[in-house]
Motif scaffolding. Structure first.
Motif, mmCIF file in Angstrom:
data_model
loop_
_atom_site.group_PDB
_atom_site.id
_atom_site.type_symbol
_atom_site.label_atom_id
_atom_site.label_comp_id
_atom_site.label_asym_id
_atom_site.label_seq_id
_atom_site.Cartn_x
_atom_site.Cartn_y
_atom_site.Cartn_z
ATOM 1 N N ASP A 98 0.842 -1.193 0.000
ATOM 2 C CA ASP A 98 0.000 0.000 0.000
ATOM 3 C C ASP A 98 0.879 1.246 0.000
ATOM 4 O OD1 ASP A 98 0.983 -0.410 2.531
ATOM 5 O OD2 ASP A 98 -0.970 -0.674 3.477
ATOM 6 N N ARG A 99 0.948 1.937 1.141
ATOM 7 C CA ARG A 99 1.758 3.145 1.228
ATOM 8 C C ARG A 99 3.083 2.822 1.893
ATOM 9 N NH1 ARG A 99 -0.981 8.098 3.889
ATOM 10 N NH2 ARG A 99 -0.934 6.696 5.670
ATOM 11 N N ALA A 100 4.167 3.268 1.264
ATOM 12 C CA ALA A 100 5.481 2.951 1.809
ATOM 13 C C ALA A 100 5.986 4.051 2.732
ATOM 14 C CB ALA A 100 6.475 2.727 0.671
ATOM 15 N N GLY A 101 6.036 5.271 2.268
ATOM 16 C CA GLY A 101 6.572 6.357 3.060
ATOM 17 C C GLY A 101 8.074 6.472 2.903
ATOM 18 N N ALA A 102 8.595 7.603 3.337
ATOM 19 C CA ALA A 102 10.009 7.899 3.131
ATOM 20 C C ALA A 102 10.922 6.953 3.897
ATOM 21 C CB ALA A 102 10.291 9.346 3.528
ATOM 22 N N PRO A 135 27.126 5.685 0.033
ATOM 23 C CA PRO A 135 26.971 7.008 0.649
ATOM 24 C C PRO A 135 25.607 7.635 0.361
ATOM 25 C CG PRO A 135 28.528 7.106 -1.171
ATOM 26 C CD PRO A 135 28.267 5.666 -0.902
ATOM 27 N N ALA A 136 25.007 7.301 -0.781
ATOM 28 C CA ALA A 136 23.678 7.828 -1.094
ATOM 29 C C ALA A 136 22.643 7.307 -0.098
ATOM 30 C CB ALA A 136 23.286 7.455 -2.520
ATOM 31 N N VAL A 137 22.686 6.013 0.177
ATOM 32 C CA VAL A 137 21.755 5.425 1.140
ATOM 33 C C VAL A 137 21.996 5.994 2.536
ATOM 34 C CG1 VAL A 137 21.013 3.293 2.254
ATOM 35 C CG2 VAL A 137 21.471 3.314 -0.199
ATOM 36 N N THR A 138 23.244 6.120 2.917
ATOM 37 C CA THR A 138 23.572 6.684 4.228
ATOM 38 C C THR A 138 23.024 8.097 4.361
ATOM 39 O OG1 THR A 138 25.585 5.347 4.433
ATOM 40 C CG2 THR A 138 25.456 7.348 5.772
ATOM 41 N N ALA A 139 23.198 8.909 3.323
ATOM 42 C CA ALA A 139 22.718 10.293 3.359
ATOM 43 C C ALA A 139 21.195 10.347 3.422
ATOM 44 C CB ALA A 139 23.224 11.046 2.129
ATOM 45 N N PHE A 140 20.529 9.505 2.641
ATOM 46 C CA PHE A 140 19.064 9.473 2.635
ATOM 47 C C PHE A 140 18.533 9.144 4.025
ATOM 48 C CE2 PHE A 140 14.874 7.764 2.086
ATOM 49 C CZ PHE A 140 14.334 8.383 0.974
ATOM 50 N N ARG A 141 19.070 8.099 4.627
ATOM 51 C CA ARG A 141 18.556 7.649 5.918
ATOM 52 C C ARG A 141 18.935 8.611 7.045
ATOM 53 N NH1 ARG A 141 19.181 1.199 6.420
ATOM 54 N NH2 ARG A 141 17.219 1.444 7.569
ATOM 55 N N ALA A 142 20.066 9.302 6.882
ATOM 56 C CA ALA A 142 20.459 10.277 7.903
ATOM 57 C C ALA A 142 19.477 11.443 7.952
ATOM 58 C CB ALA A 142 21.868 10.791 7.619
ATOM 59 N N ALA A 153 15.817 14.312 1.783
ATOM 60 C CA ALA A 153 16.496 13.012 1.796
ATOM 61 C C ALA A 153 16.974 12.631 0.404
ATOM 62 C CB ALA A 153 15.563 11.938 2.352
ATOM 63 N N ALA A 154 16.097 12.785 -0.586
ATOM 64 C CA ALA A 154 16.469 12.421 -1.954
ATOM 65 C C ALA A 154 17.559 13.333 -2.496
ATOM 66 C CB ALA A 154 15.240 12.463 -2.849
ATOM 67 N N ASP A 212 3.179 15.816 -11.282
ATOM 68 C CA ASP A 212 2.576 16.867 -12.094
ATOM 69 C C ASP A 212 2.759 18.189 -11.357
ATOM 70 O OD1 ASP A 212 0.247 17.459 -10.303
ATOM 71 O OD2 ASP A 212 -0.317 15.418 -10.847
ATOM 72 N N PRO A 213 2.507 19.327 -12.027
ATOM 73 C CA PRO A 213 2.746 20.625 -11.388
ATOM 74 C C PRO A 213 1.879 20.889 -10.160
ATOM 75 C CG PRO A 213 2.580 20.843 -13.778
ATOM 76 C CD PRO A 213 2.139 19.452 -13.440
ATOM 77 N N GLU A 214 0.818 20.114 -9.997
ATOM 78 C CA GLU A 214 -0.095 20.345 -8.884
ATOM 79 C C GLU A 214 0.329 19.620 -7.607
ATOM 80 O OE1 GLU A 214 -2.579 22.482 -9.148
ATOM 81 O OE2 GLU A 214 -1.899 22.852 -11.195
ATOM 82 N N PHE A 215 1.341 18.773 -7.711
ATOM 83 C CA PHE A 215 1.692 17.953 -6.549
ATOM 84 C C PHE A 215 3.188 17.770 -6.476
ATOM 85 C CE2 PHE A 215 2.547 13.908 -4.426
ATOM 86 C CZ PHE A 215 1.822 14.063 -3.263
ATOM 87 N N SER A 216 3.742 17.812 -5.296
ATOM 88 C CA SER A 216 5.167 17.543 -5.108
ATOM 89 C C SER A 216 5.359 16.689 -3.865
ATOM 90 C CB SER A 216 5.960 18.847 -4.958
ATOM 91 O OG SER A 216 7.298 18.581 -4.649
ATOM 92 N N TYR A 217 6.273 15.747 -3.939
ATOM 93 C CA TYR A 217 6.594 14.894 -2.804
ATOM 94 C C TYR A 217 7.541 15.577 -1.825
ATOM 95 C CZ TYR A 217 4.842 11.081 -5.738
ATOM 96 O OH TYR A 217 4.065 10.274 -6.515
ATOM 97 N N VAL A 218 8.048 16.747 -2.201
ATOM 98 C CA VAL A 218 9.193 17.309 -1.509
ATOM 99 C C VAL A 218 8.975 17.504 -0.011
ATOM 100 C CG1 VAL A 218 8.591 19.714 -1.956
ATOM 101 C CG2 VAL A 218 10.981 19.092 -1.670
ATOM 102 N N ARG A 219 7.741 17.805 0.403
ATOM 103 C CA ARG A 219 7.501 18.121 1.814
ATOM 104 C C ARG A 219 6.952 16.930 2.613
ATOM 105 N NH1 ARG A 219 6.013 22.738 -0.958
ATOM 106 N NH2 ARG A 219 7.282 24.562 -0.475
ATOM 107 N N ILE A 220 6.928 15.758 2.020
ATOM 108 C CA ILE A 220 6.460 14.601 2.762
ATOM 109 C C ILE A 220 7.475 14.271 3.858
ATOM 110 C CG2 ILE A 220 6.013 12.113 2.629
ATOM 111 C CD1 ILE A 220 4.896 12.570 -0.148
ATOM 112 N N ALA A 221 7.010 14.242 5.089
ATOM 113 C CA ALA A 221 7.914 14.031 6.221
ATOM 114 C C ALA A 221 8.434 12.600 6.229
ATOM 115 C CB ALA A 221 7.190 14.332 7.528
#
Length: 226
Positions: A98-102, A135-142, A153-154, A212-221
């Protein structure tokens, strides 16, 4: 969090980056390898892109990544096909239906890295894709651990992958075809690390742009289940 939409966007972005970067990847591999990394990755990417254009595609993010992994294993060929294919399949298996999350995405990225390390028997410093992936995974999880959001994170993961890829230039290869060159492998960017940088840069691009321009994942905690 629309995981399936993000997975589709990420796979499309990665396929596009590989196709556009084919000549560069081939040039890098020609210096220290067989000279076919760009060609092989582009072939696999084209199959992934065609899969995404089908009328019926896998429904969940995990299923999409697993299908992409199968295609990469079948069509990239060589060690890159096995490593990338296994990484995507491991990521797919690590994501719920279903939903995974960051946080779960970070876990999935770690599962992909674990698969690469297990199959390639490589560690950081061997001049392989691991030098960009780890290092990419380490940075994401940090970023997630300190309460940042998915965009942060991304973006951090992409920056770490770039730095990690560049770090392979002064290394002497200890794995793969490049290791046969000994000290002559020094001074060259590892092609697998370069394509891994594309993988994480594509994720960051799609996360911050949104589907799409109406939605961004950027602020998902970065919270479990979000």
């Amino acid at each position: 969090m629309q995981d399936d939409a993000l997975a589709r966007a990420w796979l499309r972005g990665f396929a596009r980056a590989v196709e556009e970067g084919e000549d560069r990847l081939t040039a890098l591999d020609s210096a220290i390898g067989d000279g076919d990394h760009g060609i092989n990755m582009r072939r696999g990417a084209s199959h992934v892109r065609r899969m995404l254009l089908r009328d019926q595609v896998p429904g969940t993010a995990g299923e999409l990544l697993d299908e992409a992994g199968l295609l990469l294993r079948d069509h990239v060929g060589g060690s890159a096909g096995v490593l990338y294919g296994s990484a995507f399949q491991a990521m797919g298996a690590a994501l719920p239906g279903d939903r995974a999350g960051a946080v779960r995405l970070g876990d999935a990225l770690q599962a992909g890295l674990d698969a690469v390390v297990r199959l390639g028997a490589a560690v950081a410093g061997d001049k392989t894709m691991v030098d960009a992936y780890a290092p990419a995974v380490t940075a994401f999880r940090a970023v997630c651990a300190r309460g940042g959001d998915l965009g942060e994170a991304a973006t951090a993961a992409a920056a770490a992958a770039k730095t990690g890829a560049r770090s392979t230039v002064p290394m002497q290869a200890r794995k793969g075809r490049a290791s046969y060159l000994g000290y002559r492998s020094v001074g060259h960017l590892d092609p697998g690390a370069a394509s891994t940088e594309m993988l994480f840069r594509s994720l960051a691009t799609e996360v911050t742009a949104g589907p799409d321009p109406e939605f961004s994942y950027v602020r998902i905690a970065c919270m479990p289940g979000v």
